[in-house]
Design an enzyme around this catalytic site. Structure first.
Site, PDB file in Angstrom:
ATOM      1  CB  SER A   1      -0.895   0.013   1.242  1.00 46.20           C
ATOM      2  OG  SER A   1      -1.504   1.280   1.398  1.00 46.20           O
TER       3      SER A   1
ATOM      4  CE1 TYR B   1      -4.606  -2.370   4.532  1.00 45.97           C
ATOM      5  CE2 TYR B   1      -3.455  -0.293   4.179  1.00 45.97           C
ATOM      6  CZ  TYR B   1      -4.111  -1.398   3.673  1.00 45.97           C
ATOM      7  OH  TYR B   1      -4.287  -1.516   2.311  1.00 45.97           O
TER       8      TYR B   1
END
Ligand code: NAP
Length: 247
Positions: free
Chosen positions: A142, A155
């Site tokens: 990400s 995350y």
């Protein structure tokens, strides 16, 4: 025929990657967790276009289930394609959670860790004997690993861990000519974390050089390329696919 495994292939980026891989003539094993119907719809779409695909249930947080999953996978590889090896693995399954560090619970932290770092580690380890020499591993990370984004600290930290792990995979598996790369998407139009509202989308568009939100296909095309022989000399890299996010 090359056969690849995509975790979380029932929706979003994984489903798009599955479709694009099938269009390039690859056989596709896609996994789902809570949405068998969505996974089956992807399989049927691929079959309707003349491709071959299978959907299998897998919770990537359940390491204890990986052995039985692999046995089932081996049977399907043999029955559907007549092969005993995988040519690629895409560690894609994931979910989003918006919560500032001040209020993240231990259970939320562990849940994100299990799916985004521990699961890819042990699934890849379990699949190693099944991977063909020269296979390609793609880990979906990400752009939050590069740009600190409010409310996604655990995350992003685990995605960052997966990027580091990618280089170690490349190093350790290189003797078998297995490549490992990470693809790091920016904001993509999927249902992750509840999806995008128009206000958030406008903000993200303003932060992106190309002025739009990414589509699942934008990412799927890069993953498909990394799985293909044309990327034979790309290894141990993280490729951000974000249209120039926060540059
Ligand atoms: N969308 C973005 O903006 C964005 C940006 C950067 C990175 N990413 C990453 O891209 C990957 C795909 O996300 P997406 O946007 O395509 O999300 P999505 O549309 O919500 O799809 C998520 C997929 O992961 C599966 N999944 C979720 N938890 C799972 C678990 N515990 N075990 C197995 N499968 C599980 C889901 O399966 P079921 O539906 O069957 O449960 C679904 O197929 C994720 O790793 C995500 O972190 C996305």
């Amino acid at each position: 025929m090359s056969v690849i495994l995509i975790t979380g292939g029932s929706r979003g980026i994984g489903a798009s990657t599955a479709t694009l891989c099938a269009q390039r003539g690859m056989g596709v094993v896609l996994t789902y967790n809570n949405n068998p119907a969505a996974a089956q719809a992807v399989v049927e779409q691929i079959q309707a276009s003349g491709g071959k695909a299978v959907a299998l249930k897998l919770d990537v947080a359940e390491v204890a289930s990986f052995g039985a999953f692999t046995e089932r996978l081996q049977r399907d590889l043999q029955n559907v394609w007549g092969v005993s090896h995988l040519d690629g693995v895409v560690n894609n399954a994931g979910y989003g959670l918006f919560n500032p560090m001040a209020t993240v619970s231990e259970a939320q932290f562990d849940g994100l860790f299990n799916v985004h770092l521990k699961g890819p580690f042990f699934l890849t380890q379990t699949l190693l004997p099944l991977l063909a020499d020269g296979a390609s591993i793609v880990n979906i990370t990400s752009a939050t690993t590069r740009v600190a984004t409010a409310g996604v600290a655990p995350y992003a930290a685990f995605k960052g861990g997966l990027e580091v792990l990618t280089r170690y995979m490349a190093k350790e598996f290189g003797e078998r000519r297995i490549r490992a790369n990470a693809v790091s998407p920016g904001a993509i139009r999927t249902e992750l974390g509840g999806g995008l509202n128009s206000e958030f989308e406008a903000l993200l568009c303003g932060q992106t050089a190309l002025g739009r939100i990414g589509e699942p296909e934008d990412v799927g095309l890069v993953v498909t390329t990394l799985l293909s022989a044309e990327s034979a000399w790309i290894n141990a890299q993280t490729i951000e696919v974000a249209g120039g996010y926060m540059v």
